[in-house]
Design a protein around this motif. Structure first.
Motif, PDB file in Angstrom:
ATOM      1  N   ILE A   5       0.961  -1.127   0.159  1.00 48.67           N
ATOM      2  CA  ILE A   5       0.296   0.086  -0.028  1.00 48.67           C
ATOM      3  C   ILE A   5       1.102   1.222  -0.135  1.00 48.67           C
ATOM      4  CG2 ILE A   5      -1.999   1.485   0.876  1.00 48.67           C
ATOM      5  CD1 ILE A   5      -2.833  -1.258   2.556  1.00 48.67           C
ATOM      6  N   ILE A  13      -7.081   4.131   6.054  1.00 47.25           N
ATOM      7  CA  ILE A  13      -6.570   2.478   5.555  1.00 47.25           C
ATOM      8  C   ILE A  13      -7.150   1.782   7.124  1.00 47.25           C
ATOM      9  CG2 ILE A  13      -4.606   0.896   5.499  1.00 47.25           C
ATOM     10  CD1 ILE A  13      -3.338   3.438   3.530  1.00 47.25           C
ATOM     11  N   LYS A  15      -8.196  -1.870   8.983  1.00 43.67           N
ATOM     12  CA  LYS A  15      -8.718  -3.287   8.993  1.00 43.67           C
ATOM     13  C   LYS A  15      -8.991  -4.261   8.040  1.00 43.67           C
ATOM     14  CE  LYS A  15     -12.618  -1.874  12.120  1.00 43.67           C
ATOM     15  NZ  LYS A  15     -13.988  -1.726  12.040  1.00 43.67           N
ATOM     16  N   ASN A  16      -7.223  -4.303   7.722  1.00 45.62           N
ATOM     17  CA  ASN A  16      -6.800  -4.908   6.975  1.00 45.62           C
ATOM     18  C   ASN A  16      -5.369  -5.832   7.312  1.00 45.62           C
ATOM     19  OD1 ASN A  16      -7.811  -3.402   3.910  1.00 45.62           O
ATOM     20  ND2 ASN A  16      -6.638  -1.488   5.720  1.00 45.62           N
ATOM     21  N   ARG A  17      -5.799  -7.400   6.812  1.00 41.59           N
ATOM     22  CA  ARG A  17      -4.750  -7.988   7.386  1.00 41.59           C
ATOM     23  C   ARG A  17      -3.275  -8.278   5.227  1.00 41.59           C
ATOM     24  NH1 ARG A  17      -6.401 -13.641   8.393  1.00 41.59           N
ATOM     25  NH2 ARG A  17      -4.669 -13.843   8.293  1.00 41.59           N
ATOM     26  N   VAL A  18      -2.174  -7.736   6.258  1.00 43.82           N
ATOM     27  CA  VAL A  18      -1.246  -7.358   4.874  1.00 43.82           C
ATOM     28  C   VAL A  18      -0.108  -7.737   4.732  1.00 43.82           C
ATOM     29  CG1 VAL A  18      -0.390  -5.437   2.864  1.00 43.82           C
ATOM     30  CG2 VAL A  18      -2.525  -4.746   4.105  1.00 43.82           C
ATOM     31  N   ASN A  24       5.028  -3.293   3.829  1.00 42.55           N
ATOM     32  CA  ASN A  24       3.219  -3.215   3.801  1.00 42.55           C
ATOM     33  C   ASN A  24       2.199  -1.681   3.665  1.00 42.55           C
ATOM     34  OD1 ASN A  24       4.784  -5.036   6.606  1.00 42.55           O
ATOM     35  ND2 ASN A  24       3.117  -5.948   5.275  1.00 42.55           N
ATOM     36  N   CYS A  25       3.363  -0.994   4.082  1.00 44.68           N
ATOM     37  CA  CYS A  25       2.543   0.643   4.161  1.00 44.68           C
ATOM     38  C   CYS A  25       3.292   1.381   3.848  1.00 44.68           C
ATOM     39  CB  CYS A  25       1.278   0.718   4.994  1.00 44.68           C
ATOM     40  SG  CYS A  25       0.197   2.256   5.226  1.00 44.68           S
ATOM     41  N   ASN A  38      -4.427  -2.133  11.575  1.00 47.40           N
ATOM     42  CA  ASN A  38      -4.569  -3.905  10.525  1.00 47.40           C
ATOM     43  C   ASN A  38      -3.477  -4.113  11.298  1.00 47.40           C
ATOM     44  OD1 ASN A  38      -5.160  -1.721   8.545  1.00 47.40           O
ATOM     45  ND2 ASN A  38      -4.635  -0.089   9.003  1.00 47.40           N
ATOM     46  N   ASN A  63      -2.407  -0.803  15.224  1.00 49.53           N
ATOM     47  CA  ASN A  63      -1.839  -2.345  14.027  1.00 49.53           C
ATOM     48  C   ASN A  63      -0.977  -2.734  14.993  1.00 49.53           C
ATOM     49  OD1 ASN A  63      -2.398  -0.222  11.418  1.00 49.53           O
ATOM     50  ND2 ASN A  63      -1.381   1.273  12.675  1.00 49.53           N
TER      51      ASN A  63
END
Length: 331
Positions: A5, A13, A15-18, A24-25, A38, A63
């Motif tokens: 990302i 951004i 509640k994602n699983r990355v 990751n970001c 996240n 996070n």
């Protein structure tokens, strides 16, 4: 395998699983974003979540950041040092109009035409007006216009640096597992709060203002509040590059607060405040019974350490950079 990302401006951004190899970001250049709740997993020992060169008005909250590699991990949250456009004195300061004493030596990959310098800041690092920064509105050669005048106007004693802005960031309530560094500032960082985070098997909690490769990258007003540090040996390092007295004889890191941070009984780390730094408070922190000391180096100045706990029945352990005990006055 690369960046998962890359946010820009005005984004959420959440509640994602990355899982990613490089980042990751990647928050370099981001502005007015929220990154929260996240689950980030690093798939390479050198995975980063970083604010590279520039980034402002960022909330990084709650996070969970972990690595697959555990003992080999260099998985890091970090500000990354960028370039500068100028470090030196002013020939003239008139309200919002500044005239540099010399030509700005731009780096090759970010010359005078680069948009990076609009939205950068002029920061006074020494002399009259020290500790202030202002956004750059425009520039032409040695003439630079800032967004508003300095509250205390610089004069011929003032030394300034022009850098991309990185800061005004909240790092709140995160869990960092198996990171080499958790950096609330590496290179340029202004007005950062790192609070309520949990570090598990991390090497270092760090901020570091830089006087490196001819560039002055200040770290100002970074606060560490209520962080819990567990498992392993985590060094809490707040410092700045050693002074280059031929060019700039003054601290590059200033205004640090380290308050109510706790080392658990299974962490053997300590707190180091020093090198090219001034004006710091270390108070109400708790080190583990087996933990190390709080040290202050010879180049640091204006450091107040008080009411810290060093384990049941243990006397305060304050040392200088030579390992010698410091006898501090009672409050």
């Amino acid at each position: 395998p690369g960046e998962a990302i890359r946010p820009g401006r005005y984004g959420v951004i959440a509640k994602n699983r990355v899982a990613a190899g490089k980042s990751n970001c990647m928050m370099g250049g981001a502005s007015a974003i929220i990154v929260e709740d996240n689950d980030f997993t690093g798939l390479s020992p050198t995975t980063y979540v970083n604010i590279a060169v520039a980034g402002r008005n960022i909330l990084y909250a709650r996070n969970c950041q972990r690595s697959q590699f555990v003992h080999q991990a260099d998985y890091t949250f970090t500000f990354d040092a960028g370039p500068h456009a100028y470090a030196g004195r002013l020939a003239k300061a008139d309200g919002t109009k500044l005239t540099l004493a010399d030509d700005p030596p731009f780096v090759k990959w970010a010359g005078a035409e680069s948009p990076m310098w609009l939205g950068s800041v002029v920061a006074i690092v020494h002399g009259r007006g020290t500790g202030q920064y202002r956004d750059v509105a425009s520039h032409d050669g040695r003439t630079w216009t800032i967004s508003r005048p300095f509250d205390v106007a610089p004069d011929d004693t003032s030394y300034v640096t022009i850098v991309p802005f990185s800061g005004r960031t909240l790092i709140i309530g995160n869990t960092f597992e198996d990171a080499n560094w958790v950096n609330a500032g590496y290179g340029t960082s202004f007005d950062v709060i790192c609070a309520g985070n949990r570090l598990v098997r991390c090497s270092s909690l760090l901020s570091y203002g830089g006087d490196m490769h001819g560039m002055l990258l200040p770290s100002w007003r970074v606060q560490y509040l209520d962080n819990v540090i567990t498992q392993g040996m985590t060094n809490f390092n707040v410092s700045g590059s050693y002074r280059n007295e031929k060019r700039f004889d003054g601290p590059i890191t200033r205004g640090v607060i380290i308050r109510r941070n706790t080392f658990s009984e299974d962490n053997f780390g300590g707190i180091n405040v020093g090198d090219n730094l001034c004006d710091a408070i270390v108070e109400h922190c708790r080190l583990s019974p087996a933990g190390d000391h709080i040290s202050m180096s010879g180049q640091s100045s204006g450091v107040l350490a008080r009411e810290n706990q060093f384990g049941k029945g243990q006397s305060p352990r304050y040392k200088n950079d030579k390992g010698k005990a410091l006898v501090l006055p009672k409050p």
